[in-house]
Design a protein around this motif. Structure first.
Motif, PDB file in Angstrom:
ATOM      1  N   TYR A 228       0.948  -1.292  -0.052  1.00  0.00           N
ATOM      2  CA  TYR A 228       0.147  -0.048  -0.022  1.00  0.00           C
ATOM      3  C   TYR A 228       0.875   1.236  -0.052  1.00  0.00           C
ATOM      4  O   TYR A 228       2.216   1.137   0.384  1.00  0.00           O
TER       5      TYR A 228
ATOM      6  N   THR B 134     -12.785   0.419   2.187  1.00  0.00           N
ATOM      7  CA  THR B 134     -12.313   1.140   1.360  1.00  0.00           C
ATOM      8  C   THR B 134     -13.518   1.680   0.515  1.00  0.00           C
ATOM      9  O   THR B 134     -14.317   1.131   0.266  1.00  0.00           O
TER      10      THR B 134
ATOM     11  N   ILE C 169      -5.537   5.777  -0.686  1.00  0.00           N
ATOM     12  CA  ILE C 169      -4.546   4.810  -0.586  1.00  0.00           C
ATOM     13  C   ILE C 169      -4.512   3.984  -1.863  1.00  0.00           C
ATOM     14  O   ILE C 169      -5.618   3.708  -2.435  1.00  0.00           O
ATOM     15  N   SER C 170      -3.361   3.685  -2.552  1.00  0.00           N
ATOM     16  CA  SER C 170      -3.288   2.819  -3.623  1.00  0.00           C
ATOM     17  C   SER C 170      -2.816   1.421  -2.993  1.00  0.00           C
ATOM     18  O   SER C 170      -1.775   1.243  -2.144  1.00  0.00           O
ATOM     19  N   TRP C 171      -3.894   0.286  -2.943  1.00  0.00           N
ATOM     20  CA  TRP C 171      -3.584  -0.883  -2.663  1.00  0.00           C
ATOM     21  C   TRP C 171      -2.999  -1.990  -3.615  1.00  0.00           C
ATOM     22  O   TRP C 171      -3.665  -1.811  -4.590  1.00  0.00           O
TER      23      TRP C 171
ATOM     24  N   ASP D 160      -9.867   5.511   2.020  1.00  0.00           N
ATOM     25  CA  ASP D 160      -9.784   4.084   2.952  1.00  0.00           C
ATOM     26  C   ASP D 160      -9.915   4.877   4.550  1.00  0.00           C
ATOM     27  O   ASP D 160      -9.499   5.778   4.815  1.00  0.00           O
TER      28      ASP D 160
END
Length: 73
Positions: A6, A55, A29-31, A39
C-alpha cells in the motif's frame, strides 16, 4: 497470508486517536499498485500496522457524504 502493498497518497484527516497512539484516519491509498481509493481504518503511530477498515470509491464516498448530510446529528 498474501503480501499486501500500500501507498498512502494523501492523508485527508484524523477522526480519533487512542491512548496507545493508534489513530482512525481517512486516507487516499493505492492498494497493490491499483487505482487509489478512500480508506477509513485504524493505524499504528508509524503506519506500519493497521486495523480492519473499509475502502470507498469516489462514488461510494459521495453517497456516504449524502447520507451523513441527511442525518440529524
Amino acid at each position: 497470508m498474501a503480501n499486501i502493498s500500500y501507498e498512502i497518497l494523501e492523508t485527508i484527516g484524523e477522526i480519533s486517536s487512542g491512548a496507545k497512539g493508534w489513530t482512525k484516519e481517512l486516507n487516499l491509498i493505492s492498494w497493490n499498485n491499483n487505482a487509489p481509493k478512500f480508506d477509513l481504518r485504524d493505524w499504528s503511530p508509524e503506519h506500519e500496522k493497521m486495523g480492519k477498515g473499509i475502502t470507498l470509491t469516489n462514488d461510494e464516498l459521495r453517497a456516504l457524504r449524502d447520507i451523513l448530510n441527511e442525518m440529524n446529528l
